[in-house]
Design an enzyme around this catalytic site. Sequence first.
Site, short mmCIF file in Angstrom:
data_model
loop_
_atom_site.label_atom_id
_atom_site.label_comp_id
_atom_site.label_asym_id
_atom_site.label_seq_id
_atom_site.Cartn_x
_atom_site.Cartn_y
_atom_site.Cartn_z
N LYS A 144 0.78 -1.03 -0.09
CA LYS A 144 -0.01 0.17 -0.03
C LYS A 144 0.77 1.36 -0.22
O LYS A 144 1.96 1.10 0.25
CB LYS A 144 -1.00 -0.04 1.20
CG LYS A 144 -2.00 -1.30 0.92
CD LYS A 144 -3.07 -0.97 2.41
CE LYS A 144 -3.94 -2.16 2.41
NZ LYS A 144 -4.85 -2.16 3.53
N TYR A 176 -12.37 -1.54 -3.49
CA TYR A 176 -13.01 -1.68 -2.05
C TYR A 176 -14.42 -1.44 -1.90
O TYR A 176 -14.89 -1.25 -0.97
CB TYR A 176 -12.21 -0.83 -1.17
CG TYR A 176 -10.81 -1.10 -0.91
CD1 TYR A 176 -10.77 -2.26 0.13
CD2 TYR A 176 -9.79 -0.64 -1.31
CE1 TYR A 176 -9.32 -2.58 0.52
CE2 TYR A 176 -8.39 -0.91 -0.74
CZ TYR A 176 -8.10 -1.83 0.14
OH TYR A 176 -7.13 -2.38 0.34
N ASN A 182 -2.03 0.33 6.59
CA ASN A 182 -1.41 -1.13 7.24
C ASN A 182 -0.54 -1.77 6.16
O ASN A 182 -0.46 -3.14 6.23
CB ASN A 182 -2.62 -1.81 7.94
CG ASN A 182 -3.65 -2.24 6.94
OD1 ASN A 182 -3.48 -1.93 5.87
ND2 ASN A 182 -4.67 -2.77 7.32
N HIS A 209 -2.10 -5.49 1.43
CA HIS A 209 -3.47 -6.03 1.37
C HIS A 209 -3.06 -7.37 0.80
O HIS A 209 -2.42 -7.95 0.09
CB HIS A 209 -4.10 -5.31 0.25
CG HIS A 209 -5.34 -6.07 -0.20
ND1 HIS A 209 -6.56 -5.98 0.46
CD2 HIS A 209 -5.62 -7.00 -1.40
CE1 HIS A 209 -7.62 -6.92 -0.20
NE2 HIS A 209 -6.89 -7.36 -1.18
N GLU A 237 -9.33 -10.25 -8.07
CA GLU A 237 -8.33 -8.74 -7.69
C GLU A 237 -7.05 -9.26 -8.69
O GLU A 237 -6.50 -8.08 -9.21
CB GLU A 237 -7.81 -9.31 -6.24
CG GLU A 237 -9.07 -8.64 -5.33
CD GLU A 237 -8.59 -8.64 -3.93
OE1 GLU A 237 -7.59 -9.06 -3.48
OE2 GLU A 237 -9.55 -8.52 -2.92
P1 GDP Z 1 -7.80 -6.55 5.78
O1 GDP Z 1 -8.48 -7.83 4.79
O2 GDP Z 1 -6.95 -7.15 7.14
O3 GDP Z 1 -6.95 -5.93 4.90
O4 GDP Z 1 -9.00 -5.92 6.64
P2 GDP Z 1 -10.59 -5.53 6.07
O5 GDP Z 1 -10.96 -6.15 4.98
O6 GDP Z 1 -11.46 -5.42 7.25
O7 GDP Z 1 -10.48 -3.98 5.97
C1 GDP Z 1 -9.93 -3.49 4.69
C2 GDP Z 1 -9.07 -2.25 4.79
O8 GDP Z 1 -9.68 -1.13 5.15
C3 GDP Z 1 -7.93 -2.49 5.74
O9 GDP Z 1 -6.63 -3.16 5.47
C4 GDP Z 1 -7.63 -0.93 6.10
O10 GDP Z 1 -6.77 -0.72 5.26
C5 GDP Z 1 -8.87 -0.25 6.12
N1 GDP Z 1 -9.58 -0.27 7.22
C6 GDP Z 1 -9.99 -1.23 7.95
N2 GDP Z 1 -10.68 -0.85 9.02
C7 GDP Z 1 -10.41 0.43 9.25
C8 GDP Z 1 -10.49 1.74 9.89
O11 GDP Z 1 -11.39 1.50 11.20
N3 GDP Z 1 -10.06 3.01 9.64
C9 GDP Z 1 -9.67 3.28 8.64
N4 GDP Z 1 -9.05 4.45 8.35
N5 GDP Z 1 -9.36 2.19 7.66
C10 GDP Z 1 -9.74 0.97 8.01
#
Ligand code: GDP
Length: 131
Positions: free
Chosen positions: A3, A43, A106, A109, A120
Site C-alpha cells: 500500500k 474496496y 497497514n 493487502h 483481484e
Molecule cells: P484486511 O482484510 O485485513 O485488509 O481488513 P478489512 O478487509 O477488514 O479492511 C480493508 C482495509 O480497510 C484495511 O486493510 C484497512 O486499510 C482499512 N480499514 C479497516 N478498518 C479501518 C478503520 O477502522 N479505519 C480506517 N481508516 N481504515 C480501515
Amino acid sequence: MIKPDAVENGHIGAILEKITAAGFRIVALKKTQLTQRDAEAFYSVHSERPFFGELVAFMTRGPIVAAILEKENAVNDFRTLIGATNPAEAAEGTIRKLYATSMGENAVHGSDSDENAAIESAFHFSEREIF
Ligand code: GDP
C-alpha cells in the site's frame, strides 16, 4: 498490494524479500497508482463503512505495488505472514507489525479467498503480465 504508506516509507524491497523467503512465487508484479474509481471498485465491499472515504483517499494518494503470488494454501499463509488488520494486534515478525503504522495505513493487502484472489488478479493484470 503493497500500500502507499509502505511504498512512501521505502519498504518495497524488504516486504518482497519477506514474501519470497516465506515460499511464495511472484507470478506478476508492478508499481502503479490507483485512480479514485479503481479504489472505489476494489474496496466496494466496504462502501457503506464509515472509513470508506478515508480508505479511498489513502489508497490513491501515491503508488502501490501489485503482485500475484502463488503457493500451496496461499490465502491463509499470506494472511498469517501479514498479520492482523490493526498493526497493534499483529503478531511479532509479521509484515504489518514491522511496517504498518495504523489500522488504516497497514502496509499490505491480501486477498481473503481464492475466488477474490482471481478477481483481484484480473483487476490489476492482463494475461500477458502473468507468468
Ligand atoms: P484486511 O482484510 O485485513 O485488509 O481488513 P478489512 O478487509 O477488514 O479492511 C480493508 C482495509 O480497510 C484495511 O486493510 C484497512 O486499510 C482499512 N480499514 C479497516 N478498518 C479501518 C478503520 O477502522 N479505519 C480506517 N481508516 N481504515 C480501515
